[in-house]
Structure formats: C-alpha cells, structure tokens
Design an enzyme around this catalytic site. Structure first.
Site, PDB file in Angstrom:
ATOM      1  N   THR A 102      -0.161 -12.880  -3.768  1.00 16.39           N
ATOM      2  CA  THR A 102      -0.320 -11.789  -4.746  1.00 16.39           C
ATOM      3  C   THR A 102       1.046 -11.155  -5.001  1.00 16.39           C
ATOM      4  OG1 THR A 102      -2.531 -11.394  -3.926  1.00 16.39           O
ATOM      5  CG2 THR A 102      -1.529  -9.604  -5.176  1.00 16.39           C
ATOM      6  N   GLU A 137      -5.811 -15.763  -5.657  1.00 16.31           N
ATOM      7  CA  GLU A 137      -6.835 -16.044  -4.644  1.00 16.31           C
ATOM      8  C   GLU A 137      -7.888 -14.935  -4.682  1.00 16.31           C
ATOM      9  OE1 GLU A 137      -7.155 -18.710  -2.413  1.00 16.31           O
ATOM     10  OE2 GLU A 137      -9.012 -17.588  -2.536  1.00 16.31           O
ATOM     11  N   ASN A 212      -8.918  -6.624  -7.642  1.00 14.02           N
ATOM     12  CA  ASN A 212      -8.924  -5.928  -6.351  1.00 14.02           C
ATOM     13  C   ASN A 212      -8.984  -4.408  -6.531  1.00 14.02           C
ATOM     14  OD1 ASN A 212      -9.047  -8.101  -4.705  1.00 14.02           O
ATOM     15  ND2 ASN A 212      -7.029  -7.879  -3.798  1.00 14.02           N
ATOM     16  N   LEU A 254     -20.399  -1.074  -3.403  1.00 15.33           N
ATOM     17  CA  LEU A 254     -20.728   0.345  -3.514  1.00 15.33           C
ATOM     18  C   LEU A 254     -21.259   0.854  -2.170  1.00 15.33           C
ATOM     19  CD1 LEU A 254     -22.389   0.692  -7.041  1.00 15.33           C
ATOM     20  CD2 LEU A 254     -20.245   1.703  -6.287  1.00 15.33           C
ATOM     21  N   ALA A 256     -21.049   2.878   0.830  1.00  8.99           N
ATOM     22  CA  ALA A 256     -20.253   4.022   1.300  1.00  8.99           C
ATOM     23  C   ALA A 256     -20.047   3.908   2.809  1.00  8.99           C
ATOM     24  CB  ALA A 256     -20.965   5.323   0.972  1.00  8.99           C
ATOM     25  N   CYS A 264      -5.469  -6.393   1.849  1.00 10.24           N
ATOM     26  CA  CYS A 264      -5.447  -6.600   0.394  1.00 10.24           C
ATOM     27  C   CYS A 264      -5.582  -5.317  -0.425  1.00 10.24           C
ATOM     28  CB  CYS A 264      -6.540  -7.579   0.003  1.00 10.24           C
ATOM     29  SG  CYS A 264      -6.392  -9.120   0.905  1.00 10.24           S
ATOM     30  N   LYS A 324     -13.231  -5.643   8.896  1.00  5.45           N
ATOM     31  CA  LYS A 324     -14.580  -5.910   8.409  1.00  5.45           C
ATOM     32  C   LYS A 324     -15.215  -6.917   9.363  1.00  5.45           C
ATOM     33  CE  LYS A 324     -15.138  -8.894   4.999  1.00  5.45           C
ATOM     34  NZ  LYS A 324     -15.068  -9.618   3.724  1.00  5.45           N
TER      35      LYS A 324
HETATM   36  C1  UGA Z   1     -10.590  -8.652  -0.902  1.00  2.32           C
HETATM   37  C2  UGA Z   1     -11.336  -9.099  -2.176  1.00  2.32           C
HETATM   38  O1  UGA Z   1     -12.734  -8.814  -2.039  1.00  2.32           O
HETATM   39  C3  UGA Z   1     -11.143 -10.590  -2.418  1.00  2.32           C
HETATM   40  O2  UGA Z   1     -11.773 -10.953  -3.651  1.00  2.32           O
HETATM   41  C4  UGA Z   1      -9.629 -10.901  -2.505  1.00  2.32           C
HETATM   42  O3  UGA Z   1      -9.399 -12.285  -2.630  1.00  2.32           O
HETATM   43  C5  UGA Z   1      -8.968 -10.430  -1.218  1.00  2.32           C
HETATM   44  O4  UGA Z   1      -9.209  -9.025  -1.034  1.00  2.32           O
HETATM   45  C6  UGA Z   1      -7.478 -10.700  -1.343  1.00  2.32           C
HETATM   46  O5  UGA Z   1      -6.834 -10.059  -2.173  1.00  2.32           O
HETATM   47  O6  UGA Z   1      -6.974 -11.609  -0.679  1.00  2.32           O
HETATM   48  P1  UGA Z   1     -11.056  -8.859   1.731  1.00  2.32           P
HETATM   49  O7  UGA Z   1     -10.017  -7.781   1.834  1.00  2.32           O
HETATM   50  O8  UGA Z   1     -10.921 -10.076   2.564  1.00  2.32           O
HETATM   51  O9  UGA Z   1     -11.173  -9.350   0.198  1.00  2.32           O
HETATM   52  O10 UGA Z   1     -12.494  -8.240   2.102  1.00  2.32           O
HETATM   53  P2  UGA Z   1     -13.569  -7.385   1.295  1.00  2.32           P
HETATM   54  O11 UGA Z   1     -14.894  -7.981   1.526  1.00  2.32           O
HETATM   55  O12 UGA Z   1     -13.179  -7.150  -0.105  1.00  2.32           O
HETATM   56  O13 UGA Z   1     -13.531  -5.989   2.074  1.00  2.32           O
HETATM   57  C7  UGA Z   1     -12.396  -5.124   2.006  1.00  2.32           C
HETATM   58  C8  UGA Z   1     -12.716  -3.801   2.668  1.00  2.32           C
HETATM   59  O14 UGA Z   1     -13.629  -3.053   1.886  1.00  2.32           O
HETATM   60  C9  UGA Z   1     -13.348  -3.925   4.053  1.00  2.32           C
HETATM   61  O15 UGA Z   1     -12.730  -2.987   4.919  1.00  2.32           O
HETATM   62  C10 UGA Z   1     -14.791  -3.551   3.832  1.00  2.32           C
HETATM   63  O16 UGA Z   1     -15.380  -2.961   4.959  1.00  2.32           O
HETATM   64  C11 UGA Z   1     -14.664  -2.537   2.700  1.00  2.32           C
HETATM   65  N1  UGA Z   1     -15.881  -2.402   1.871  1.00  2.32           N
HETATM   66  C12 UGA Z   1     -16.342  -3.472   1.160  1.00  2.32           C
HETATM   67  C13 UGA Z   1     -16.512  -1.185   1.814  1.00  2.32           C
HETATM   68  O17 UGA Z   1     -16.086  -0.195   2.444  1.00  2.32           O
HETATM   69  N2  UGA Z   1     -17.622  -1.049   1.020  1.00  2.32           N
HETATM   70  C14 UGA Z   1     -18.108  -2.098   0.294  1.00  2.32           C
HETATM   71  O18 UGA Z   1     -19.126  -1.894  -0.424  1.00  2.32           O
HETATM   72  C15 UGA Z   1     -17.460  -3.340   0.368  1.00  2.32           C
END
Ligand code: UGA
Length: 481
Positions: A102, A137, A212, A254, A256, A264, A324
């Site tokens: 990125t 990605e 993102n 969404l 919370a 990322c 996560k």
């Molecule tokens: C994120 C994007 O979702 C991917 O599409 C992207 O490829 C990636 O970044 C990247 O740029 O490489 P990632 O960071 O691996 O992926 O994981 P996510 O599932 O997006 O979660 C990110 C954070 O958001 C986690 O801490 C998760 O707990 C939090 N989250 C997610 C929430 O607090 N609430 C939600 O509803 C969803």
C-alpha cells in the site's frame, strides 16, 4: 499463486526467514496457510539471492511493508530498495513488475523510475519493455486464504494495456473460479466469476486507501453511536441490526467495540490524511474516524476507573492480545495500547491470547505486561477482566471458576461478544460497549466502589456467597484450576 499452478520463487532479504520457509516453517499464524503451503510445495521455492528470484521472471510481485513514519506518511525505503533490486537483476525485458504494497498516490511512477534507472545502469544495451502495475491487496488477516481465492474483486492498475492483460491471465483461474477449491475451504456455490477493475495507476492507488478508510469510518461511526446508546440506555447491537438490514448500509464493519487495530487501518487512514494535506485537501471525515477510534481505548480506562474507583494497585486481565481473532499479529493491537494506559495509572496488567502470546512476549519485553499461559492465571485475584479480542474460545470459558478466583468479578466486554446472562449467572458484573449497564435477570452486583463504601456487603448468588471487597483483600482466593 503456487496453488493456482504458477511457478513461484520467493525472495527475502532475511536469510533466516527464507531458510525456514524453504523448510516449510511459516513465520505467521494464519488459518489454512500451512495446508495451502503443503499443497503448493512443488511449485514453490524460497531463497535469499535476488538474482535467482528476479532475473527471468515473467511477473514480479513487490510485497514489502510500508510502515508509518512519525508524521503519518508511509516509509517507502523498503519499496525503493526492492525496486532497485528488481531493476538491477531483471533480465526478462517484457516482465510486469506488480506492486502489492500500500503506497501513496504517485509512488508507482517513482517505482518505475527507480527500476528503469537501475536496469539501465546494469544493462546499458538491453531493450526496455517491462511495465509497472499496481494490484492492491484486500485480504483480511485471519481469513487471508478465503479472501485471496474468493475475492470480491481484483483491482489492476497500469498505464500499459499489455501489462493489464498479462495480469488478468495470471489471475485467470481466480477470475473464472476454475481452480480446484481446497478441501478445507470450499467455494460458495453462488461464486462463478470475480469482477476485475482494470484502471490507471493513480485510480488503483486511491481505491486501496479509499476502501480501507471507508471500512474504518464505518467502524468509528458505530463506535460513536455506541457512546450515545450508552447514555440513553439503548443497545448498539440492536441499533446496528436495524440499520444494517437496509441493503444500502449492510451489517459488515459496524461492530462497535474497542475500535480497529492492526497494521492497516491506522496506517492507511493516517496516510490518507497526510496525502490529502500534501494536495491541499483536508480529509475531515477520515480524521474524525481516527479520533473516535483511539478514544475507544481511553474509554476502557475510564470505565474501569469508574468501576474500581482507582486503578492504582488494581489487577486487570486482558482477554486477547492479537488485534483481531485468528491471527497472532499484534501490530497496533488495542490490547497493548490499553495495557500501556492502565500501567501508566498504576494498575498491574496481565494478558492472555490463544495464538499471540509467544510473539507478544518477544515484542513487548520490558513493557511490564504479565503474559499468562492460561485464563486461570489471568483471573487469579484480579479486579477486572476486559475482553479485548473476540476469540471464539472465549465464548465458553469456565466463568464461574474465573469469577470465584477474582478479587472482584467485573468484566468489561470490549467487543460485545459474550453472553451477558451467562456472565451474570456466573457472578460477574458485566459491562459492554454501547449497552445500558443493567443486569438482564438478576439484581445488579454492587460496583467495587459501592462495596467499598459498605464493607459488610455480602450477597448470596446462585453459585455461592459473593465476598465483600475488604474480605476479598484479606482472604486469598482459592488457587485457580
Ligand atoms: C483490513 C481490510 O479489511 C482488508 O480488506 C485489507 O486488505 C487489509 O486491511 C489491508 O490493508 O491489508 P485487516 O486489518 O487484516 O484487514 O482486518 P479487518 O478484518 O479489517 O479488521 C481490522 C480491525 O477492525 C480489527 O481490529 C477488528 O477488530 C476491527 N473491526 C472490524 C471492528 O472493530 N469492528 C468491525 O465491525 C470490524
């Protein structure tokens, strides 16, 4: 790529990493990766000689990190040195060099320039027909294999039409979904074709940041609403459910809780704000999303302080360290930030994680956090537990045993992932995010402050006598387990 049938040569500057990959040892925990790796070994080699990996390759993917600099801009030094290396060792004049990292808008042009100069320096007579492309990605850690094999879309950016065609061919069996699905991860019956967005370089660069940042701001929107629902005794989960059924809104991202972490969202939103500034655009919404996100971490400290009176001398156990579930990645993990804040206020902080403990111990040496092998160790004589990472394992912990091992059975469900009734029946005082602080079926367990004000408070619960705070302090809890 190897699983799809391509011959893949992996190169890393870290010789040890390349050597352990050659032996089949993966440096990260990612569900399904070990299986996929085993299935692809015949098409896959690793080494630390760039010439071997690069020279006659048809397609070269640059997949290095772009960590944040202190001012929010991404650090491009690894991209630059990879580009330099590619230009120096490339012998295949029609190769396509694909950037997967990125990077800010315009960086792919800079990558092209670096490659061209290094190529000319090392081969002044050779023809130059290679092209640069950007292939952002979109995989999520924890579901990386799924997102790679069954993506929502593939974005290909290049100003060279032939490069775009070559990349479509590389991804052909994913686009048409003609590869044999691995047994451990079957394809959903409805997926027949993956959309391809072929675009110019700059648009592809923006798509990555925009996607993102939009996901990040959805999360922050839910978290801001959660502050309001808490105040008016509403329930954020129900609000999101009601909102998300609108097909234009949907439920994803969404949820919370404690907000986003990981390598990322924080980095990419900071970069977008900084890129905006460089081009005279104030990205106000993205800035606000970041502020709301980091406030969630401070709100944990505020809630614990409100519950426990003071944090000085209190023992707080964090359930989950990884940013996560289903990963051992602890980069920008909310748990570590919360731990720092609690330690600064005089608390003792313990932490447990099903997958990230080893990494956390290594990377957080000297942090003061006590990493625990078991949840019993975490809860032993603790004043509070905080669910930071919603690992499925935490759904069915021996809650009664944990509650009775604690000095004060308070749990803050930072992801709204636990069953409140179960916790309350086990003797916990439960608090979630964006939910009213009221017990579902029992009268409220007195808060620690209330108990301290009235040291003779002793209450009978379903599972025995809840001891007063003073009693708890003077009489050790039973040894867990
Ligand atoms: C994120 C994007 O979702 C991917 O599409 C992207 O490829 C990636 O970044 C990247 O740029 O490489 P990632 O960071 O691996 O992926 O994981 P996510 O599932 O997006 O979660 C990110 C954070 O958001 C986690 O801490 C998760 O707990 C939090 N989250 C997610 C929430 O607090 N609430 C939600 O509803 C969803």
């Amino acid at each position: 790529m190897a699983y799809l049938g391509h011959q893949v040569r992996g190169f890393d500057v870290d010789k040890q990493r390349a050597a352990s990959l050659s032996k089949g040892v993966l440096p990260i925990y990612e569900p399904g990766l070990q299986e996929l790796f085993s299935l692809s070994r015949t098409n896959l080699t690793f080494g630390s000689d760039p010439a071997v990996a690069i020279r006659d390759a048809d397609v070269i993917f640059i997949t290095v990190g772009t960590p944040s600099l202190p001012d929010g801009r991404p650090d491009l030094q690894y991209i630059d040195s990879a580009a330099e290396m590619v230009g120096k060792h490339l012998t295949q004049s029609t190769a396509v060099i694909v950037n997967k990292s990125t990077i800010p808008i315009g960086t792919n042009r800079r990558v092209e320039e670096i490659i061209r100069k290094a190529y000319r320096r090392s081969k002044p007579e050779a023809e130059e027909r290679f092209a640069v492309a950007y292939n952002p990605e979109f995989l999520r850690q924890g579901s990386a294999i799924h997102d790679t094999l069954y993506p929502d879309r593939i974005v290909l950016g290049s100003n060279n039409a032939q490069a775009l065609e070559k990349l479509k061919a590389v991804y052909g069996s994913i686009i048409d979904q003609t590869f044999e699905a691995p047994a451990f991860l079957p394809r959903t019956e409805t997926l027949h074709r993956v959309p391809v967005v072929a675009t110019d370089l700059a648009s592809a660069e923006i798509i990555k940041y925009a996607a993102n940042a939009f996901l990040a701001l959805k999360i922050s929107f839910a978290n801001e609403l959660a502050q309001l629902t808490e105040r008016v005794n509403a329930d954020i989960s129900q609000v999101i459910h009601g909102m998300g059924l609108d097909q234009r809104i949907q439920h994803q991202f969404l949820q919370a809780g404690l907000g986003w972490g990981g390598s990322c969202f924080g980095k990419d939103t900071a970069a977008l704000v900084s890129i905006g500034q460089q081009h005279g655009v104030d990205m106000r919404i993205v800035r606000a999303a970041r502020d709301v996100n980091y406030l969630q971490r401070e709100r944990v400290v505020a809630k614990l302080t409100q519950e426990l009176g003071t944090l000085e001398g209190k023992v707080v156990g964090l359930l989950g360290v990884a940013f996560k579930p289903h990963t051992d990645d602890i980069r920008d993990a909310p748990a570590l930030d919360i731990a720092r804040r609690l330690l600064a206020r005089g608390a003792t902080v313990r932490a447990h994680d099903p997958a990230a403990l080893q990494r956390a111990r290594l990377e957080c040496q000297g942090s003061g956090v006590q990493f625990c092998e078991s949840v019993d160790m975490l809860a032993h004589r603790a004043h509070a537990l905080v669910l930071v990472t919603e690992w499925p394992q935490y759904q069915s912990l021996p809650w009664e045993r944990l509650a009775s091992a604690m000095r004060y059975p308070f749990i803050l469900d930072g992801r709204n992932a636990l069953n409140r009734e179960t916790l309350e029946w086990a003797g916990f005082h439960y608090l979630g995010v964006g939910r009213a602080d009221r017990p579902s079926t029992q009268p409220p367990v007195p808060s620690l402050r209330a108990v301290r004000r009235n040291p003779i408070t002793v209450r009978e619960t379903e599972f025995g006598r809840l001891r007063s705070f003073d009693e708890l302090l003077t009489q050790p809890s039973p040894v867990p387990g």
